[in-house]
Design a protein around this motif. Structure first.
Motif, short mmCIF file in Angstrom:
data_model
loop_
_atom_site.label_atom_id
_atom_site.label_comp_id
_atom_site.label_asym_id
_atom_site.label_seq_id
_atom_site.Cartn_x
_atom_site.Cartn_y
_atom_site.Cartn_z
N GLY A 10 0.77 -1.23 0.00
CA GLY A 10 0.00 0.00 0.00
C GLY A 10 0.80 1.28 0.00
O GLY A 10 0.26 2.35 0.23
N ARG A 11 2.11 1.20 -0.28
CA ARG A 11 2.93 2.39 -0.22
C ARG A 11 3.03 3.08 -1.57
O ARG A 11 3.01 2.44 -2.62
N TRP A 12 3.16 4.41 -1.52
CA TRP A 12 3.37 5.23 -2.72
C TRP A 12 4.61 4.72 -3.45
O TRP A 12 5.63 4.43 -2.83
N PRO A 13 4.55 4.58 -4.79
CA PRO A 13 5.65 3.93 -5.52
C PRO A 13 7.04 4.44 -5.20
O PRO A 13 7.97 3.66 -5.03
N GLU A 14 7.21 5.76 -5.10
CA GLU A 14 8.55 6.29 -4.88
C GLU A 14 9.07 6.00 -3.48
O GLU A 14 10.26 6.15 -3.21
N GLU A 15 8.18 5.56 -2.58
CA GLU A 15 8.59 5.29 -1.21
C GLU A 15 8.91 3.82 -0.99
O GLU A 15 9.32 3.44 0.10
N ALA A 96 -19.19 1.01 -7.19
CA ALA A 96 -19.79 2.27 -6.75
C ALA A 96 -18.71 3.24 -6.28
O ALA A 96 -18.75 4.44 -6.59
N ILE A 97 -17.72 2.72 -5.55
CA ILE A 97 -16.63 3.57 -5.07
C ILE A 97 -15.73 3.99 -6.23
O ILE A 97 -15.34 5.16 -6.35
N ARG A 98 -15.42 3.04 -7.10
CA ARG A 98 -14.53 3.37 -8.22
C ARG A 98 -15.15 4.42 -9.14
O ARG A 98 -14.44 5.27 -9.68
N LEU A 147 -2.61 6.09 -13.06
CA LEU A 147 -3.41 7.31 -13.17
C LEU A 147 -3.42 8.07 -11.84
O LEU A 147 -3.31 9.30 -11.81
N ALA A 148 -3.58 7.33 -10.74
CA ALA A 148 -3.57 7.98 -9.43
C ALA A 148 -2.21 8.59 -9.14
O ALA A 148 -2.10 9.68 -8.56
N SER A 158 -3.58 4.64 -2.45
CA SER A 158 -3.67 3.55 -1.47
C SER A 158 -5.06 2.92 -1.47
O SER A 158 -5.20 1.70 -1.44
N ILE A 159 -6.09 3.76 -1.52
CA ILE A 159 -7.47 3.25 -1.54
C ILE A 159 -7.72 2.46 -2.82
O ILE A 159 -8.28 1.36 -2.80
N LEU A 160 -7.29 3.02 -3.94
CA LEU A 160 -7.55 2.39 -5.23
C LEU A 160 -6.82 1.06 -5.37
O LEU A 160 -7.33 0.13 -6.00
N GLU A 161 -5.64 0.96 -4.77
CA GLU A 161 -4.89 -0.29 -4.85
C GLU A 161 -5.71 -1.45 -4.31
O GLU A 161 -5.81 -2.52 -4.93
#
Length: 224
Positions: A10-15, A96-98, A147-148, A158-161
């Protein structure tokens, strides 16, 4: 079983750097759930998993706790852990969330994407057309997450993952419905709209794409 790195917890790619043993176990178990190697309704326990991974119970227990908190499994007191079954309501909730978040991400990406980022999106679409089932799904997941990342929204990434990974599991449950030519065309058209800086078009195309994917998966899940 040898632990291999399959995700970013769940971490941001650059991190993403070196993962802890707990994160490694978490990513591996989540991947097994997504790919149905741990099937919906299966019951697992710490001891068996620790033996299989060749680690102590501590990182397994911590990883299972993370999986329970993120909704992939349920705790069964004194019995172990249940891999959460999939229900029709899950499909409806996921999309619905997406629908609420991804068109906005596509619109923002159209305003911020560099030519290099657009080229990456197009390469991912090319990978989706490959014959390998798992790799095609992973490329589709990467397309949506990219895209995110382009939009610069860490929280939505993180949510979208999690949302996309849950949809991946639905595809594994219904392999006949994975990545139809229409879905590939939709991704390519979204990438083209983003490359042209057409935010409204990108958002509309994303919404249409999600609606079609939801209809297909819902019909398949319901046995239609």
């Amino acid at each position: 079983m040898v632990l291999v790195r399959v995700g970013s917890c769940g971490r941001w790619p650059e991190e993403v750097g070196a993962l802890s043993l707990t994160e490694d176990v978490y990513d591996q178990l989540k991947a097994q759930i997504v790919r149905l190697e741990l099937a919906p309704g299966a019951v697992v326990n710490e001891g068996e998993l620790a033996t299989g991974f060749g680690v102590s119970k501590t990182p397994v227990r911590e990883a299972l706790g993370l999986l329970a908190r993120t909704g992939w499994i349920r705790v069964l007191p004194r019995r172990g852990y249940l891999v959460r079954p999939v229900e029709l309501g899950d499909v409806l909730e996921l999309f619905a969330i997406r629908r609420l978040v991804e068109p906005a991400l596509a619109r923002t990406a159209a305003a911020t994407a560099s030519p290099e980022a657009v080229a990456e999106l197009r390469k991912l679409v090319d990978k989706e057309s490959g014959v390998d089932f798992g790799r095609a799904l992973d490329a589709a997941k990467s397309f949506h997450l990219r895209l995110a990342e382009i939009a610069g929204n860490r929280r939505l990434y993180s949510i979208l993952e999690t949302l996309v990974e849950e949809v991946q599991r639905l595809h594994y449950l219904q392999p006949d419905h994975v990545l139809t030519p229409g879905e590939l065309r939709a991704h390519r058209r979204i990438a083209d709209a983003i490359g042209a800086g057409e935010g409204d078009d990108a958002a509309e195309l994303m919404l249409d794409h999600l609606d079609e994917a939801a209809r297909t998966l819902t019909a398949g899940f319901a046995g239609a």
